[in-house]
Design an enzyme around this catalytic site. Structure first.
Site, PDB file in Angstrom:
ATOM      1  N   LYS A 174       0.858  -1.195   0.000  1.00 28.45           N
ATOM      2  CA  LYS A 174       0.000   0.000   0.000  1.00 28.45           C
ATOM      3  C   LYS A 174       0.890   1.240   0.000  1.00 28.45           C
ATOM      4  O   LYS A 174       1.513   1.567   1.010  1.00 28.45           O
ATOM      5  CB  LYS A 174      -0.935   0.038   1.206  1.00 28.45           C
ATOM      6  CG  LYS A 174      -2.038   1.079   0.952  1.00 28.45           C
ATOM      7  CD  LYS A 174      -2.616   1.705   2.184  1.00 28.45           C
ATOM      8  CE  LYS A 174      -1.808   2.810   2.777  1.00 28.45           C
ATOM      9  NZ  LYS A 174      -1.718   4.052   1.978  1.00 28.45           N
ATOM     10  N   GLU A 249      10.093   1.308  10.815  1.00 28.49           N
ATOM     11  CA  GLU A 249      11.133   2.322  10.610  1.00 28.49           C
ATOM     12  C   GLU A 249      10.434   3.665  10.767  1.00 28.49           C
ATOM     13  O   GLU A 249       9.644   4.059   9.912  1.00 28.49           O
ATOM     14  CB  GLU A 249      11.728   2.127   9.213  1.00 28.49           C
ATOM     15  CG  GLU A 249      13.091   2.733   9.072  1.00 28.49           C
ATOM     16  CD  GLU A 249      13.023   4.043   8.360  1.00 28.49           C
ATOM     17  OE1 GLU A 249      12.911   5.079   9.060  1.00 28.49           O
ATOM     18  OE2 GLU A 249      13.074   4.033   7.119  1.00 28.49           O
ATOM     19  N   CYS A 283      13.743  10.407   6.902  1.00 29.48           N
ATOM     20  CA  CYS A 283      13.765   9.827   8.250  1.00 29.48           C
ATOM     21  C   CYS A 283      15.123  10.006   8.908  1.00 29.48           C
ATOM     22  O   CYS A 283      15.216  10.234  10.099  1.00 29.48           O
ATOM     23  CB  CYS A 283      13.386   8.357   8.196  1.00 29.48           C
ATOM     24  SG  CYS A 283      14.325   7.437   6.977  1.00 29.48           S
ATOM     25  N   GLU A 383      10.492  15.326  15.491  1.00 31.86           N
ATOM     26  CA  GLU A 383      10.848  15.313  14.074  1.00 31.86           C
ATOM     27  C   GLU A 383      10.057  16.403  13.350  1.00 31.86           C
ATOM     28  O   GLU A 383       8.827  16.369  13.316  1.00 31.86           O
ATOM     29  CB  GLU A 383      10.491  13.936  13.498  1.00 31.86           C
ATOM     30  CG  GLU A 383      10.937  13.732  12.082  1.00 31.86           C
ATOM     31  CD  GLU A 383      10.747  12.275  11.632  1.00 31.86           C
ATOM     32  OE1 GLU A 383       9.646  11.721  11.810  1.00 31.86           O
ATOM     33  OE2 GLU A 383      11.716  11.706  11.096  1.00 31.86           O
TER      34      GLU A 383
END
Ligand code: NAD
Length: 481
Positions: A174, A249, A283, A383
């Protein structure tokens, strides 16, 4: 206008309800495609197709080296269509075209790498006692689900599906609702090979609908997810109900530790590159600069000089910084900027939107450098996912290590020093899954195991280590005499 379809059991089909999602170009804000808005029943079709293909004679009869040959063929097809794929990736994500080209090459390399590994997934013989032959086999897990983020679509899709197929599994993928274009190309490319129908399936849709249905599906045997901590946690909870393993992750707040004795020109190049790449929507972005206090001013000048020169624009013009994905991500960055004001930080550079003529519908953000924040502030810990670097200074090695480890994340750390003993000592003490000494995120790192400590996730992607995600170990004990 492209109308995209799901790819299930070797056929292109609309979502069962016929609904569609608009896909927009981040560079211009214009609509570029419609993708299917899949729900439970669409996911169910794809998972059942993957399950039947897994059990089916055709896929079971594939020898490991034949799976490898097929993946090599995919690498060749990807390279032959590299320009087309890179253009699609730039259209879909807004990233500078040269970065999209690197991503496409990395995708080809993943297929090549796991092609070579397909017939080298070995078991062991284990000494138990005379007359007993004990051996292990690494078997595929079955149906693997792959939930892909929007920041590196073709790379992330390739790295996990190549490893899963190399080890004999089937795949339901997906892509993110914002960036499905290259995943569709990947399915078209599989269609050109002899991969049996149902081994690779693609279902598009929103995370809370198609993604949630896929995570919760009882016939899925493993889930690979890259994205936010919050969604990773939801995926893991859904998987827990079915006792299904996950590889997560989940991003980071990765620091570059710059010691006074390092090659400062080299370090400055990489500190800037590691936060500007993909407009900071990475990331492993180097979003924190921890610099030794004695060289802070000198080093910051070098960083600022490079950041000031960064060109902002639409991906197809190959700037240094492309647009932010969409309004939602842009507003998120703006909230962080507000927090900087509230928490007493100061902007050494940027901090606001940058209008780009002719591309008023895109969300462009200035390269931003922030100083004066406390280590407990929001921007120091969370983040941002934008071209935003926060700067902190340290006096001692111990303090540098403490600051590096002070967030809930632990994905990547850069260490810049010429003192080899210090470099290794700091590498040992820092809690992160990947450490770079005098380089950072070097060249894609196809072969290097990649994944997080703490809330950056667990399990490892890339390298041979990733093959463990997609195999389960069986021990066989035989009485021979
Ligand atoms: P997200 O984690 O919600 O989305 C990532 C993927 O998960 C997409 O494919 C999405 O459709 C899917 N998803 C969403 N909700 C789901 C659910 N309930 N069940 C299953 N799948 C689901 O991320 P986002 O909202 O697009 O971005 C928010 C923040 O996440 C970003 O600002 C960034 O901090 C982080 N992020 C990190 C990465 C990374 O590379 N680690 C990638 C994307 C986003």
């Amino acid at each position: 206008m492209k109308i995209l379809r799901n790819y299930v059991n070797g056929k292109w089909i609309d979502a069962s309800g016929g609904e569609r999602i608009n896909v927009y170009s981040p560079s211009s804000g214009e609509r570029i495609a419609f993708s299917p808005r899949s729900h439970d029943e669409d996911v169910d079709l794809a998972v059942n197709a993957a399950s039947e293909a897994f059990e089916g004679k055709e896929w079971q009869a594939f020898k490991p080296h034949e799976r490898g040959a097929l993946l090599f063929e995919m690498a060749g097809i990807i390279r032959a269509s590299a320009d087309e794929l890179a253009n699609l990736e730039t259209l879909d994500t807004g990233k500078p075209i040269s970065q999209a080209r690197s991503d496409v090459e990395a995708a080809a390399r993943y297929f090549e790498y796991y092609a070579g590994a397909a017939d080298k997934v070995l078991g062991e013989t284990i000494p138990v006692e005379p007359g007993i032959l004990d051996y292990t086999m690494r078997e595929p897990v079955g149906v693997t689900a792959h939930i892909i983020p929007w920041n590196y679509p073709i790379q992330v899709a390739s790295r996990s599906c190549a490893a899963a197929i190399a080890t004999g599994n089937t795949v339901v993928m997906k892509p993110a609702e914002n960036t499905p274009l290259t995943a569709v190309k990947l399915a078209e490319m599989f269609e050109q090979t002899s991969l049996p129908p149902g081994v690779f399936n693609l279902v598009m849709g929103y995370g809370a609908e198609a993604g949630a249905a896929l995570s919760a599906h009882p016939t899925v045997n493993h889930i690979t997810f890259t994205g936010s901590v919050e969604t990773g946690s939801a995926v893991m909870m859904a998987a827990a109900r079915n006792i299904v393993p996950v590889t997560l992750e989940l991003g980071g707040k990765s620091p570059n530790l710059v010691f006074a004795d390092c090659d400062q020109e080299l370090a400055a190049d990489w500190v800037v590159k590691s936060i500007l790449q993909n407009a900071g929507q990475t990331c492993s972005a180097g979003s924190r600069l921890l610099v030794e206090a004695s060289v802070k001013d000198v080093f910051l000048k070098k960083v600022l000089k490079r950041m000031e020169k960064a060109v902002i624009g639409p991906g197809e013009r190959d700037p240094d910084i492309g647009p932010i994905l969409n309004g939602k991500q842009f507003e998120r960055i703006e909230e962080f900027m507000k927090a900087v004001h509230d928490e007493g930080g100061s902007f050494l550079l940027g901090g606001a939107r940058k209008p780009v003529e002719g591309y008023e519908g895109g969300y462009y953000f200035q390269p931003t450098v922030i100083d004066g924040l406390g280590p407990a502030s929001k921007v120091a810990r969370e983040e941002v996912f934008g071209p935003v670097l926060s700067v902190f200074s340290f006096e001692t090695e111990e303090e540098a290590i403490r600051m590096a480890n002070s967030t809930e994340y632990g994905l990547v750390t850069g260490i810049w020093t010429k003192d080899i003993a210090r470099a290794h000592k700091v590498a040992e003490k820092v809690k992160a899954g990947q450490i770079f000494i005098n380089n950072y995120g070097a060249g894609g790192g196809i072969q290097m195991p990649f994944g997080g400590y703490k809330k950056s996730g667990f399990g490892r992607e890339k390298g041979l280590e990733a093959l463990r995600n997609y195999t389960q170990l069986k021990n066989v004990a035989v009485r021979v005499y």
